[in-house]
Design a protein around this motif. Structure first.
Motif, PDB file in Angstrom:
ATOM      1  N   UNK A  59       0.835  -1.194   0.000  1.00 32.22           N
ATOM      2  CA  UNK A  59       0.000   0.000   0.000  1.00 32.22           C
ATOM      3  C   UNK A  59       0.874   1.249   0.000  1.00 32.22           C
ATOM      4  N   UNK A  60       0.548   2.244  -0.827  1.00 31.29           N
ATOM      5  CA  UNK A  60       1.340   3.470  -0.799  1.00 31.29           C
ATOM      6  C   UNK A  60       1.173   4.201   0.532  1.00 31.29           C
ATOM      7  N   UNK A  61       2.255   4.804   1.047  1.00 29.66           N
ATOM      8  CA  UNK A  61       2.160   5.481   2.339  1.00 29.66           C
ATOM      9  C   UNK A  61       1.289   6.731   2.261  1.00 29.66           C
ATOM     10  N   UNK A  62       0.593   7.012   3.353  1.00 32.92           N
ATOM     11  CA  UNK A  62      -0.195   8.236   3.455  1.00 32.92           C
ATOM     12  C   UNK A  62       0.748   9.373   3.799  1.00 32.92           C
ATOM     13  N   UNK A  63       0.443  10.539   3.295  1.00 34.41           N
ATOM     14  CA  UNK A  63       1.253  11.712   3.582  1.00 34.41           C
ATOM     15  C   UNK A  63       0.651  12.438   4.780  1.00 34.41           C
ATOM     16  N   UNK A  64       1.205  12.161   5.971  1.00 37.95           N
ATOM     17  CA  UNK A  64       0.717  12.832   7.170  1.00 37.95           C
ATOM     18  C   UNK A  64       1.885  13.526   7.854  1.00 37.95           C
ATOM     19  N   UNK A  65       1.583  14.615   8.526  1.00 36.76           N
ATOM     20  CA  UNK A  65       2.597  15.375   9.237  1.00 36.76           C
ATOM     21  C   UNK A  65       2.783  14.773  10.630  1.00 36.76           C
ATOM     22  N   UNK A  66       3.897  14.084  10.808  1.00 36.14           N
ATOM     23  CA  UNK A  66       4.176  13.425  12.078  1.00 36.14           C
ATOM     24  C   UNK A  66       4.285  14.459  13.194  1.00 36.14           C
ATOM     25  N   UNK A  67       4.926  15.579  12.900  1.00 35.88           N
ATOM     26  CA  UNK A  67       5.062  16.615  13.933  1.00 35.88           C
ATOM     27  C   UNK A  67       3.696  17.173  14.331  1.00 35.88           C
ATOM     28  N   UNK A  68       2.779  17.268  13.369  1.00 36.26           N
ATOM     29  CA  UNK A  68       1.412  17.737  13.686  1.00 36.26           C
ATOM     30  C   UNK A  68       0.682  16.701  14.537  1.00 36.26           C
ATOM     31  N   UNK A  69       0.889  15.429  14.269  1.00 30.85           N
ATOM     32  CA  UNK A  69       0.300  14.363  15.081  1.00 30.85           C
ATOM     33  C   UNK A  69       0.777  14.508  16.528  1.00 30.85           C
ATOM     34  N   UNK A  70       2.090  14.705  16.711  1.00 30.38           N
ATOM     35  CA  UNK A  70       2.642  14.861  18.059  1.00 30.38           C
ATOM     36  C   UNK A  70       2.082  16.101  18.747  1.00 30.38           C
ATOM     37  N   UNK A  71       1.966  17.194  18.006  1.00 34.78           N
ATOM     38  CA  UNK A  71       1.436  18.440  18.573  1.00 34.78           C
ATOM     39  C   UNK A  71      -0.002  18.249  19.039  1.00 34.78           C
ATOM     40  N   UNK A  72      -0.823  17.613  18.213  1.00 37.58           N
ATOM     41  CA  UNK A  72      -2.217  17.366  18.584  1.00 37.58           C
ATOM     42  C   UNK A  72      -2.300  16.450  19.798  1.00 37.58           C
ATOM     43  N   UNK A  73      -1.497  15.408  19.808  1.00 44.23           N
ATOM     44  CA  UNK A  73      -1.516  14.467  20.929  1.00 44.23           C
ATOM     45  C   UNK A  73      -1.088  15.158  22.219  1.00 44.23           C
ATOM     46  N   UNK A  74      -0.046  15.978  22.134  1.00 44.56           N
ATOM     47  CA  UNK A  74       0.431  16.707  23.311  1.00 44.56           C
ATOM     48  C   UNK A  74      -0.605  17.711  23.810  1.00 44.56           C
ATOM     49  N   UNK A  75      -1.463  18.186  22.899  1.00 46.68           N
ATOM     50  CA  UNK A  75      -2.515  19.140  23.268  1.00 46.68           C
ATOM     51  C   UNK A  75      -3.732  18.443  23.878  1.00 46.68           C
ATOM     52  N   UNK A  76      -3.698  17.105  23.919  1.00 43.73           N
ATOM     53  CA  UNK A  76      -4.781  16.371  24.558  1.00 43.73           C
ATOM     54  C   UNK A  76      -5.824  15.790  23.626  1.00 43.73           C
ATOM     55  N   UNK A  77      -5.596  15.892  22.316  1.00 43.82           N
ATOM     56  CA  UNK A  77      -6.531  15.304  21.353  1.00 43.82           C
ATOM     57  C   UNK A  77      -6.303  13.795  21.347  1.00 43.82           C
ATOM     58  N   UNK A  78      -7.397  13.021  21.442  1.00 37.31           N
ATOM     59  CA  UNK A  78      -7.216  11.568  21.518  1.00 37.31           C
ATOM     60  C   UNK A  78      -6.833  10.980  20.153  1.00 37.31           C
ATOM     61  N   UNK A  79      -6.295   9.774  20.204  1.00 40.06           N
ATOM     62  CA  UNK A  79      -5.738   9.155  19.004  1.00 40.06           C
ATOM     63  C   UNK A  79      -6.785   8.907  17.925  1.00 40.06           C
ATOM     64  N   UNK A  80      -7.984   8.542  18.305  1.00 40.27           N
ATOM     65  CA  UNK A  80      -9.026   8.299  17.297  1.00 40.27           C
ATOM     66  C   UNK A  80      -9.406   9.586  16.572  1.00 40.27           C
ATOM     67  N   UNK A  81      -9.435  10.697  17.290  1.00 41.57           N
ATOM     68  CA  UNK A  81      -9.750  11.980  16.668  1.00 41.57           C
ATOM     69  C   UNK A  81      -8.623  12.414  15.725  1.00 41.57           C
ATOM     70  N   UNK A  82      -7.384  12.202  16.141  1.00 42.28           N
ATOM     71  CA  UNK A  82      -6.245  12.528  15.274  1.00 42.28           C
ATOM     72  C   UNK A  82      -6.312  11.684  13.997  1.00 42.28           C
ATOM     73  N   UNK A  83      -6.610  10.410  14.160  1.00 40.39           N
ATOM     74  CA  UNK A  83      -6.726   9.512  13.007  1.00 40.39           C
ATOM     75  C   UNK A  83      -7.819   9.979  12.055  1.00 40.39           C
ATOM     76  N   UNK A  84      -8.939  10.405  12.607  1.00 37.32           N
ATOM     77  CA  UNK A  84     -10.043  10.900  11.771  1.00 37.32           C
ATOM     78  C   UNK A  84      -9.602  12.130  10.981  1.00 37.32           C
TER      79      UNK A  84
END
Length: 65
Positions: A12-37
């Motif tokens: 499967x081709x990789x998705x283009x997601x911003x890893x640093x943005x994922x970390x920022x959202x997670x550190x801000x308290x956004x849960x993993x399912x919401x980040x995934x959405x």
């Protein structure tokens, strides 16, 4: 390195997601399912990214709070 098999371009081709943005959202308290959405990926992808980062931080002696 190839992903998904021995043939070049296999898997499967990789998705283009911003890893640093994922970390920022997670550190801000956004849960993993919401980040995934927000990135249109499975929560497993996000979970693996977070787990990999936490392991790296722990190895360096810096715990994620």
């Amino acid at each position: 390195m190839t992903h998904g098999g021995k043939r070049a371009g296999a898997g499967r081709p990789p998705k283009d997601i911003s890893v640093s943005r994922v970390y920022t959202l997670h550190d801000a308290g956004v849960n993993q399912k919401e980040i995934a959405r927000r990135f249109n990926v499975s929560h497993t992808v996000i979970s693996r990214l977070i787990k990999k980062r936490n392991a790296k931080l722990q190895k360096l002696g810096r715990k994620k709070t």
